[in-house]
Design a protein around this motif. Structure first.
Motif, PDB file in Angstrom:
ATOM      1  N   ILE A   1     -16.391   4.993 -16.483  1.00 33.79           N
ATOM      2  CA  ILE A   1     -16.833   5.441 -17.799  1.00 33.79           C
ATOM      3  C   ILE A   1     -17.955   6.468 -17.668  1.00 33.79           C
ATOM      4  O   ILE A   1     -17.989   7.482 -18.391  1.00 33.79           O
ATOM      5  N   ALA A   2     -18.864   6.233 -16.726  1.00 30.39           N
ATOM      6  CA  ALA A   2     -19.999   7.139 -16.532  1.00 30.39           C
ATOM      7  C   ALA A   2     -19.609   8.412 -15.784  1.00 30.39           C
ATOM      8  O   ALA A   2     -20.469   9.267 -15.512  1.00 30.39           O
ATOM      9  N   GLY A   3     -18.324   8.577 -15.444  1.00 26.95           N
ATOM     10  CA  GLY A   3     -17.856   9.799 -14.822  1.00 26.95           C
ATOM     11  C   GLY A   3     -18.079   9.897 -13.326  1.00 26.95           C
ATOM     12  O   GLY A   3     -17.875  10.957 -12.730  1.00 26.95           O
ATOM     13  N   LYS A   4     -18.471   8.780 -12.689  1.00 32.20           N
ATOM     14  CA  LYS A   4     -18.710   8.809 -11.250  1.00 32.20           C
ATOM     15  C   LYS A   4     -17.418   8.696 -10.456  1.00 32.20           C
ATOM     16  O   LYS A   4     -17.376   9.019  -9.270  1.00 32.20           O
ATOM     17  N   LYS A   5     -16.385   8.182 -11.105  1.00 29.42           N
ATOM     18  CA  LYS A   5     -15.078   8.042 -10.473  1.00 29.42           C
ATOM     19  C   LYS A   5     -14.011   8.457 -11.466  1.00 29.42           C
ATOM     20  O   LYS A   5     -14.213   8.354 -12.677  1.00 29.42           O
ATOM     21  N   PRO A   6     -12.862   8.902 -10.994  1.00 30.93           N
ATOM     22  CA  PRO A   6     -11.782   9.268 -11.920  1.00 30.93           C
ATOM     23  C   PRO A   6     -11.129   8.026 -12.523  1.00 30.93           C
ATOM     24  O   PRO A   6     -11.182   6.936 -11.953  1.00 30.93           O
ATOM     25  N   VAL A   7     -10.483   8.218 -13.654  1.00 30.97           N
ATOM     26  CA  VAL A   7      -9.829   7.108 -14.339  1.00 30.97           C
ATOM     27  C   VAL A   7      -8.793   6.434 -13.439  1.00 30.97           C
ATOM     28  O   VAL A   7      -8.650   5.207 -13.427  1.00 30.97           O
ATOM     29  N   GLU A   8      -8.084   7.229 -12.640  1.00 29.20           N
ATOM     30  CA  GLU A   8      -7.011   6.694 -11.804  1.00 29.20           C
ATOM     31  C   GLU A   8      -7.528   5.719 -10.751  1.00 29.20           C
ATOM     32  O   GLU A   8      -6.756   4.914 -10.206  1.00 29.20           O
ATOM     33  N   SER A   9      -8.818   5.762 -10.472  1.00 26.12           N
ATOM     34  CA  SER A   9      -9.366   4.877  -9.435  1.00 26.12           C
ATOM     35  C   SER A   9      -9.375   3.417  -9.868  1.00 26.12           C
ATOM     36  O   SER A   9      -9.660   2.531  -9.052  1.00 26.12           O
ATOM     37  N   ILE A  10      -9.062   3.166 -11.127  1.00 22.57           N
ATOM     38  CA  ILE A  10      -8.980   1.774 -11.562  1.00 22.57           C
ATOM     39  C   ILE A  10      -7.901   1.029 -10.781  1.00 22.57           C
ATOM     40  O   ILE A  10      -7.984  -0.189 -10.589  1.00 22.57           O
TER      41      ILE A  10
END
Length: 513
Positions: A477-486
């Motif tokens: 959410i804070a933009g430190k990782k991409p959404v796909e990294s979930i």
């Protein structure tokens, strides 16, 4: 002590009884007869020990409270309540259990502790007796009675729970920005975002500063303190049922990606409170006039509005239904009735068992609710010449709600009227009942709450796995990782013990189905 003495004197005067009231330490077995409306006192007095958790303000200072005296007289019992601060409650119960002498009645908020002691045979099986107490039996559904219990046995009385929280919006901000209050069937997740962005970017408080946000969140909770948003994206409130299987939220890749894309965008555009990562409680921000949408219940919304009006006299929070996601998904977080129990110790004779169950059957009746929630007429409240009720000076000094500790902290019925008293303002009572009714329309329940304690893997690894998964969510959410990294977080959760938890929880679920 002075407050207690005043209440004692008032109850004695209300009942027309003076003997035994002069000295609060006098043996209450000298009292006889029953309050008005009693069905007649039993011939032999029975002592009943209760160990109950207490919260802010603590329990009553002694066991001579007017309501306890009322119960003692009505049922010919000697009710002894030990109030234990909630922070120390489990520790206290473990000490009691080690002594080998369980109290007669305990309220257990811990499903894990309930299961542990139930498996050790510490509690009385209520199943053979419930049919004799129809009022008590009707406080929950058969499924809620059965939750956490082995087949054919009932080791605890379920505490009734219901949804209360939903989305609230700053109605005064909507007026200032010329935005109509969304109608129930039009309040989509897209409309939520549109309004939230206006709250964040169009200076709704009129101070000329970019210091407002559409909504906030918590960095230490899996639902981030806004469960209504996750519900709109189809993410389970912990666990959901699908095709006869219980599915954990941590495995819902598609739903998480849609939700996290929404949240990441809100963070980048300043719609989501930038401090959400470090928030542990955002309630103060509501009262400070910085947040447009809030997750609250009616009572808290009224209290927050009062605080907010000290700095913004026209401020007002308005209740909304939860936003609608794709396919019509929506929900208000709903606790599961049945996971909190009132239990009876197994080591009691038939007379004590019957007296306790008779008391509890009355407890959840209309008459019992009247006494246990409102208190004693003439002691805690009075009826004026105009027919309206009002608190007595003694209760005002003690504090509204102090008369209802046994109703709120031990056992209550399923009437949805807690925090509504005889003297409550009509608009308050109507607002409270309406808000609960509205929240219940959109249940969003964790269907595995009663089965998680049955999983050894969950007990050992659940908290650590949950913390790791939450950390990944917050970083995305804070933009430190991409959404796909979930997907990486999901794989780590499953391989780290999540798959085992799923197997064990489903085994417990099927064993009780």
């Amino acid at each position: 002590m002075k407050k207690t003495a005043l209440l004692m004197l008032a109850v004695c005067m209300a009942w027309g009884v003076t003997a035994g009231c002069a000295n609060k330490n006098e043996d209450r077995s000298a009292a006889s007869g029953s309050p008005a409306g009693s069905e007649g006192a039993q011939t032999e007095k029975v002592k009943i020990d209760m160990v109950i958790a207490s919260w802010k303000g603590g329990g009553w200072p002694d066991n001579n409270h007017p309501i306890i005296q009322y119960i003692d007289k009505k049922f010919n019992v000697d009710l002894q309540i030990q109030w234990v601060p909630n922070a120390n409650f489990v520790e206290k119960l473990n000490v009691i259990a080690a002594s080998g002498k369980m109290p007669d009645v305990i309220r257990l908020d811990s499903p894990a502790l309930f299961l542990k002691w139930a498996n050790q045979g510490a509690f009385l099986d209520l199943q053979p007796y419930l049919s004799q107490y129809p009022t008590l039996q009707k406080i929950a559904t058969p499924e809620e009675w059965a939750l956490l219990n082995p087949q054919g046995k009932i080791y605890g009385i379920p505490i009734y729970e219901t949804a209360q929280n939903t989305i609230y919006a700053r109605a005064d901000w909507l007026d200032k920005l010329g935005i109509p209050l969304p109608k129930d069937d039009e309040f989509t997740i897209g409309k939520f975002y549109e309004i939230a962005k206006a709250f964040a970017t169009q200076d709704p408080d009129g101070n000329g500063k970019p210091d407002t946000y559409g909504f906030s969140a918590l960095g230490n909770a899996m639902n981030l303190g806004m469960p209504e948003l996750q519900a709109a994206f189809g993410i389970a409130n912990g666990w959901k049922e699908e095709g006869g299987e219980l599915i954990p939220a941590q495995t819902q890749s598609k739903e998480w990606k849609a939700y996290l894309g929404f949240m990441q965008k809100a963070y980048q555009e300043g719609v989501l409170d930038k401090d959400f990562v470090t928030n542990t409680n955002f309630n103060e921000k509501y009262a400070q006039g910085k947040i447009g949408f809030a997750d609250m219940h009616y009572q808290f919304s009224r209290q927050t509005t009062q605080e907010l009006q000290k700095i913004a006299p026209n401020a007002e929070f308005a209740r909304l239904s939860p936003p609608i996601g794709e396919g019509g998904a929506r929900g208000n977080s709903t606790p599961s009735s049945g996971k909190i129990k009132v239990v009876l110790g197994k080591d009691m004779d038939d007379q004590k068992r019957d007296r306790i169950l008779e008391l509890l059957d009355w407890w959840v009746s209309a008459e019992g609710e009247d006494v246990l929630k409102n208190g004693i007429e003439g002691v805690h409240y009075r009826k004026g010449a105009d027919g309206a009720y009002e608190m007595t000076d003694a209760l005002k000094a003690e504090g509204e709600g102090r008369q209802s500790l046994m109703w709120n902290w031990i056992l209550r019925g399923n009437t949805n009227t807690f925090n509504i008293y005889k003297w409550s303002a009509p608009e308050w009572a109507q607002g409270m009942e309406q808000s609960i009714g509205d929240a219940r329309k959109y249940p969003y329940r964790n269907v595995a709450e009663g089965y998680l304690p049955s999983s050894p893997a969950y007990a050992e690894k659940g908290s650590t796995l949950g913390d790791k998964f939450l950390k990944a969510v917050v970083e995305i959410i804070a933009g430190k990782k991409p959404v796909e990294s979930i997907d990486d977080a999901i794989a780590e959760w499953k391989s780290g013990g999540g798959d085992q938890i799923v197997q064990e929880v489903n085994a417990a679920y099927k064993a009780h189905s």
